[in-house]
Design a protein around this motif. Structure first.
Motif, short mmCIF file in Angstrom:
data_model
loop_
_atom_site.label_atom_id
_atom_site.label_comp_id
_atom_site.label_asym_id
_atom_site.label_seq_id
_atom_site.Cartn_x
_atom_site.Cartn_y
_atom_site.Cartn_z
N ALA A 115 1.86 6.20 -7.04
CA ALA A 115 0.67 6.86 -7.58
C ALA A 115 0.66 8.34 -7.25
O ALA A 115 -0.01 9.12 -7.94
CB ALA A 115 -0.59 6.19 -7.02
N GLY A 116 1.39 8.75 -6.21
CA GLY A 116 1.47 10.17 -5.88
C GLY A 116 2.38 10.96 -6.78
O GLY A 116 2.43 12.19 -6.68
N LEU A 120 0.83 -1.21 0.00
CA LEU A 120 0.00 0.00 0.00
C LEU A 120 0.86 1.27 0.00
O LEU A 120 0.56 2.24 -0.70
CB LEU A 120 -0.92 -0.01 1.21
N ALA A 121 1.93 1.25 0.80
CA ALA A 121 2.79 2.43 0.87
C ALA A 121 3.52 2.65 -0.45
O ALA A 121 3.65 3.79 -0.91
CB ALA A 121 3.80 2.26 2.01
N LEU A 122 4.03 1.58 -1.05
CA LEU A 122 4.71 1.72 -2.35
C LEU A 122 3.73 2.21 -3.41
O LEU A 122 4.07 3.08 -4.23
CB LEU A 122 5.31 0.37 -2.76
N ALA A 148 -5.05 -6.54 -3.07
CA ALA A 148 -5.51 -6.16 -4.41
C ALA A 148 -5.42 -4.65 -4.61
O ALA A 148 -5.02 -4.18 -5.69
CB ALA A 148 -6.93 -6.65 -4.62
N LEU A 149 -5.79 -3.89 -3.57
CA LEU A 149 -5.70 -2.45 -3.68
C LEU A 149 -4.24 -1.99 -3.84
O LEU A 149 -3.95 -1.10 -4.64
CB LEU A 149 -6.32 -1.80 -2.44
N GLY A 150 -3.34 -2.63 -3.11
CA GLY A 150 -1.93 -2.29 -3.26
C GLY A 150 -1.41 -2.61 -4.65
O GLY A 150 -0.65 -1.83 -5.24
N ALA A 151 -1.83 -3.76 -5.19
CA ALA A 151 -1.41 -4.12 -6.54
C ALA A 151 -1.92 -3.12 -7.57
O ALA A 151 -1.19 -2.70 -8.48
CB ALA A 151 -1.90 -5.53 -6.88
N GLY A 152 -3.18 -2.71 -7.43
CA GLY A 152 -3.72 -1.72 -8.36
C GLY A 152 -3.03 -0.38 -8.24
O GLY A 152 -2.77 0.29 -9.25
N ALA A 153 -2.71 0.02 -6.99
CA ALA A 153 -2.02 1.29 -6.81
C ALA A 153 -0.63 1.27 -7.42
O ALA A 153 -0.18 2.25 -8.02
CB ALA A 153 -1.94 1.63 -5.31
N ILE A 154 0.07 0.14 -7.29
CA ILE A 154 1.41 0.04 -7.90
C ILE A 154 1.31 0.10 -9.42
O ILE A 154 2.12 0.75 -10.08
CB ILE A 154 2.09 -1.26 -7.43
#
Length: 454
Positions: free
Chosen positions: A334-335, A327-329, A374-380
């Protein structure tokens, strides 16, 4: 019979030649390009503009060629003489993307208020703010190492290991335990830094190995750890969130300064990624990795104080550590922080953290199942696309000066090319320079010896 016998004067075919033995030169003799104003002294050769005498322009001393370098050109030289890109990074792409993130966060805030108004009041709001602060600290840790060109993927396990250690030793005093937790975490960061900068290996590889070691240690902790201190961060949730916001934006603002930006990102790979980037780059990168471990430890302490208990027996802490890293990555990428290092925006990371936190809380309010993995994967995945946009539209704009059309170079003395020694008399005087029976290129008159070789 003498050669200059007066009986032959006036006869057909007779030509009177000057006597070079006395050193005299007749007025009508060929001058070899030497002007009449040139002064000849024995043992020296007269200098003439016809022979290309060095001038101020040739020596690089002409005012037209000694153009004073601009401040930008000097800044480019001292930033990174070998690999620095000339010019300042363009930030318009970051500003536009941060506007998109701001709109997304505002839309999720509205949807969350519409789905569950209680989520934005009282203890629910405090829990939401603390969740954002915890993720924000870890995202700042990843973003710092991303800018340094050596991403630390062990920040999630460091945070959960710090939470376990802090909770199990909280009976010894919260302040003292928090300080010791931070020191141990910095030690873990130093281990990663030594691996990265001493052997000049990718940060993600070294940190992931350390992350697996920490996950193994977390899995060995069988008992649930309870925080025994009296401090409850929920009463200061807003202040925690504001503190994380100030630190994140302040650090990003420092990153907008070109000298700081390039100093932090000098470990960024160039040409051959295995080439060492120098002691300065290694020092800054090592400090960045150690600092990221400290930020992760702060997040772990805050997690322990927020949850009041940390359990590792069921493996949730191990999974939570890797999930937190993902999530942090994803939030950092994404930022607008580039996966290649150095480049990043101002509010991007904190806005991406807000989007992720609100999205998790909104899906929970709606009763939808959205696994954090899944949310972390999408954000990456989204962050990698953003990285491509940042690298494409964030590079310095190439100007004519940068392209070399009018670039400044330090003045240097250019060696004067040697004139051609194989001089031959002009064709108009061919008939007046006979060859002597002795032969030789100079007709046997010793011109080369008298006038000196060049």
């Amino acid at each position: 019979m003498a050669y200059d016998d007066s009986r032959f004067r006036g006869e057909p075919g007779f030509r009177e030649e000057p006597d070079f033995r006395s050193g005299g030169v007749p007025e009508d003799a060929p001058t070899l390009g030497v002007s009449n104003q040139s002064v000849y002294t024995p043992g020296s050769y007269p200098v003439s503009p016809a022979y290309g005498a060095p001038s101020e322009s040739t020596l690089g001393l002409s005012a037209s060629r000694r153009r004073t370098p601009t401040a930008q050109q000097l800044g480019d030289v001292f930033d990174d003489p070998e690999h620095g890109e000339p010019g300042r990074d363009r930030l318009a792409v970051h500003a536009l993307w941060e506007m998109v993130l701001l709109l997304a966060a505002a839309a999720l805030l509205y949807l969350l208020h519409d789905a569950s108004p209680a989520a934005l009041r009282g203890t629910e709001l405090q829990s939401l703010l603390l969740s954002g602060a915890e993720l924000g600290l870890v995202a700042m840790a990843v973003g710092l190492t991303l800018r340094a060109g050596a991403p630390n993927l062990a920040v999630g396990p460091i945070a959960f290991a710090a939470a376990l250690f802090f909770a199990s030793n909280s009976d010894r005093g919260l302040a003292m335990t928090a300080a010791i937790t931070g020191l141990i975490s910095v030690g873990v960061g130093v281990v990663i830094a030594v691996l990265v900068v001493a052997f000049h290996v990718p940060g993600w590889a070294a940190s992931f190995g350390v992350a697996l070691a920490l996950v193994s240690w977390i899995a060995d902790q069988r008992d649930q750890k309870i925080v025994t201190g009296a401090y409850d961060p929920h009463h200061h949730a807003l202040w925690w969130a504001l503190a994380v916001l100030v630190v994140a934006v302040g650090g990003a603002a420092l990153g907008l300064i070109r000298s700081v930006r390039r100093s932090v990102g000098r470990f960024r790979p160039v040409h051959d990624p295995a080439d060492r980037r120098g002691g300065g780059a290694a020092t800054v990168t090592g400090l960045s990795i150690a600092g990221s471990a400290l930020l992760a430890a702060m997040a772990g302490v805050l997690i322990a104080l927020d949850e009041r208990s940390v359990a590792a027996a069921d493996g949730s802490a191990s999974i939570g550590g890797l999930t937190l890293t993902g999530l942090a990555l994803g939030a950092a990428l994404a930022g607008g922080t580039s996966a290649y290092g150095r480049r990043g925006g101002l509010f991007g990371t904190i806005l991406a953290v807000a989007v992720i936190t609100l999205l998790l809380r909104y899906t929970a309010a709606e009763g939808w199942s959205l696994p954090p993995f899944a949310l972390g994967a999408g954000a990456i995945a989204l962050g990698l696309v953003v990285t491509r946009l940042v690298e494409t539209f964030g590079r310095p704009r190439i100007t004519p000066d940068d392209a070399g059309e009018d670039s400044w170079t330090p003045p240097s003395i250019t060696a004067q090319a040697e004139p051609d020694n194989d001089w031959s008399p002009p064709s108009s005087h061919t008939g007046s320079w006979p060859s002597s029976p002795g032969g030789g290129a100079d007709g046997g008159w010793g011109v080369e010896e008298r006038w000196g070789t060049r």
